[in-house]
Write an enzyme that holds these catalytic residues in place. Structure first.
Site, PDB file in Angstrom:
ATOM      1  N   LYS A 195       0.771  -1.154   0.196  1.00  0.00           N
ATOM      2  CA  LYS A 195      -0.003  -0.036  -0.033  1.00  0.00           C
ATOM      3  C   LYS A 195       0.888   1.398   0.043  1.00  0.00           C
ATOM      4  O   LYS A 195       2.248   1.268  -0.019  1.00  0.00           O
ATOM      5  CB  LYS A 195      -0.790  -0.012   1.274  1.00  0.00           C
TER       6      LYS A 195
HETATM    7  C1  LIG Z   1      -9.514  -2.809  -1.076  1.00  0.00           C
HETATM    8  C2  LIG Z   1      -9.006  -3.612   0.158  1.00  0.00           C
HETATM    9  N1  LIG Z   1      -9.824  -3.650   1.350  1.00  0.00           N
HETATM   10  C3  LIG Z   1      -9.220  -4.262   2.240  1.00  0.00           C
HETATM   11  C4  LIG Z   1      -8.021  -4.789   2.444  1.00  0.00           C
HETATM   12  C5  LIG Z   1      -7.438  -5.271   3.547  1.00  0.00           C
HETATM   13  O1  LIG Z   1      -6.207  -4.856   4.324  1.00  0.00           O
HETATM   14  P1  LIG Z   1      -5.209  -5.612   5.220  1.00  0.00           P
HETATM   15  O2  LIG Z   1      -4.730  -6.482   4.231  1.00  0.00           O
HETATM   16  O3  LIG Z   1      -4.499  -4.593   6.044  1.00  0.00           O
HETATM   17  O4  LIG Z   1      -6.244  -6.457   6.195  1.00  0.00           O
HETATM   18  C6  LIG Z   1      -7.371  -4.530   1.260  1.00  0.00           C
HETATM   19  C7  LIG Z   1      -5.775  -5.193   1.433  1.00  0.00           C
HETATM   20  O5  LIG Z   1      -5.385  -5.789   0.410  1.00  0.00           O
HETATM   21  C8  LIG Z   1      -7.525  -4.270   0.133  1.00  0.00           C
HETATM   22  O6  LIG Z   1      -6.955  -3.904  -0.990  1.00  0.00           O
END
Ligand SMILES: Cc1ncc(COP(=O)(O)O)c(C=O)c1O
Length: 396
Positions: A195
């Protein structure tokens, strides 16, 4: 054995260029070391400092740091009060966590199809899915482009729904000059290494609603109303668990990294935008390659750069183009398999192929190209060269 390119010759690159990668510098490392030498490894002063810095960055009143983007989505659903029988409208073109968070709370994710040009939640499709059980909308800023928040806000207000932004792709972007993070009632971010900024794992929710924020602070700490620092300050051992919560805390180590990373955000987003401009210019000349549309009321944060292949112009499937690009040393990926395609969603909620034709048609053609600020100009040129080569090879 060396990898062979599509034409049996040398690939564009010897080493695979990933589609995303973190950028850690000496200042980041020193910031974490400093915390290791301090008294607080978790739930200490760095958490407050990161939350304040993040609030300033996105123009939100309240920020709640948690252990992942998924935990942030879960906390948001808890704050809204989603429970058994409640429906939440979600796009199918997103990561599964955007919908899973509804299920964590016993609710039902109701998918609404996306706009065919941007692949963002289509407000007209959202409105068509509203029932008396609908409580919230989760809009996902897919690839880093903000959804049409004015249109979504109008619908949310008309039906008394909470508007949640899954802004995990869009940190540093904006909509009509307003920063992502200030656009919905609750805005969710992820700090996974691919990210915009990373804390290893980590997440944040931003809101202007202090009640939402307070509920999420309790939720991330087992449902307990005070944390150990507050108890220490009060000289008290007493605490109460008022609801079922989780250990979704982000550590001071991670927050120190987050504070250090946040300083680089404007430059990193600018570099992502510059890479996107180079791709746009190059692919305008490549038949069969169609980048996603970008509206002119957004500043796109480009977590991802996604192209759609015009398969009618190519003698190959997406899978073949994907494999050929990998063979050229380009670490392409696909974002996303529509969430309702996953066996869990089909079996539990009865979704079927054909339910969301726009997301499904797009999925057949999508490829994500490498996009991260540390890519050199040569890396960018390699991607362009490889796409040109593979597409020319398969041209009808
Ligand atoms: C659109 C979206 N929502 C939620 C998430 C979840 O984030 P995390 O991996 O930090 O739990 C991601 C991560 O890949 C994502 O791309």
């Amino acid at each position: 054995m060396d990898r062979l390119a599509i034409d049996g010759g040398k690939p564009v690159r010897k080493n695979l260029l990933p589609y995303g990668h973190q950028w850690i510098d000496e200042a980041d490392i020193q910031a974490v070391i400093e915390v290791l030498r301090s008294d607080w490894l978790t739930t200490g002063p760095k958490v407050d400092e990161f939350e304040r810095a993040f609030a300033d960055c996105v123009g939100a009143r309240e920020t709640v740091a948690v252990s992942s983007g998924t935990a942030a989505l879960h906390a948001a659903m808890y704050a809204v009060g989603i429970g058994l029988g409640d429906e939440v409208i979600v796009p199918p073109m997103t990561f599964a966590a955007s919908a899973n968070c509804v299920v964590f709370q016993g609710g039902t994710p109701v998918f609404a199809d996306v706009d065919p040009d941007t692949l963002l939640l289509d407000p007209a499709q959202v409105e068509a899915k509203i029932t008396p059980r609908t409580k919230a909308i989760i809009a996902a800023d897919y690839t880093g482009q903000a959804c049409d928040y004015d249109a979504l806000r109008a619908i949310a207000d008309r039906y008394d729904l909470t508007l949640v932004a899954d802004a995990c792709h869009a940190l540093g972007g904006s909509y009509k000059e307003c920063p992502v993070g200030s656009l919905a009632d609750l805005n969710v971010f992820s700090f996974h290494p691919v990210k915009h900024i990373t804390t290893g794992e980590g997440g944040m929710i931003t809101t202007d609603d202090s009640e939402f924020a307070q509920r999420m602070r309790v939720f991330r700490n087992h449902g307990i109303t005070t944390d150990h620092r507050q108890r220490e300050q009060q000289g008290s051992w007493f605490y109460e668990m008022v609801d079922l919560g989780y250990n979704y805390r982000l550590t001071d180590l991670q927050c120190a990294l987050g504070i250090s990373q946040l300083r680089e955000l404007p430059g990193w987003v600018a570099r992502r935008q510059e890479i996107a401009r180079r791709y746009d210019t190059a692919f305008a000349e490549v038949p069969g390659v169609d980048p996603l549309s970008v509206r002119d009321d957004v500043s796109h944060a480009y977590h991802l750069y996604v192209i759609r292949l015009d398969l009618t112009q190519l003698r190959a499937t997406r899978a073949e183009v994907f494999a050929a690009l990998r063979a050229e040393g380009i670490g392409v990926n696909v974002h996303y398999i529509p969430v309702h395609y996953h066996p869990y969603y089909r079996e539990r909620f009865g979704y079927r192929r054909g339910d969301f034709p726009r997301a499904e048609a797009a999925y057949e053609r999508l490829i994500s190209l490498p996009m991260f600020p540390r890519m050199s100009d040569e890396d960018v040129e390699d991607v362009i060269k490889a796409v040109r080569k593979v597409v020319a090879y398969y041209q009808r």
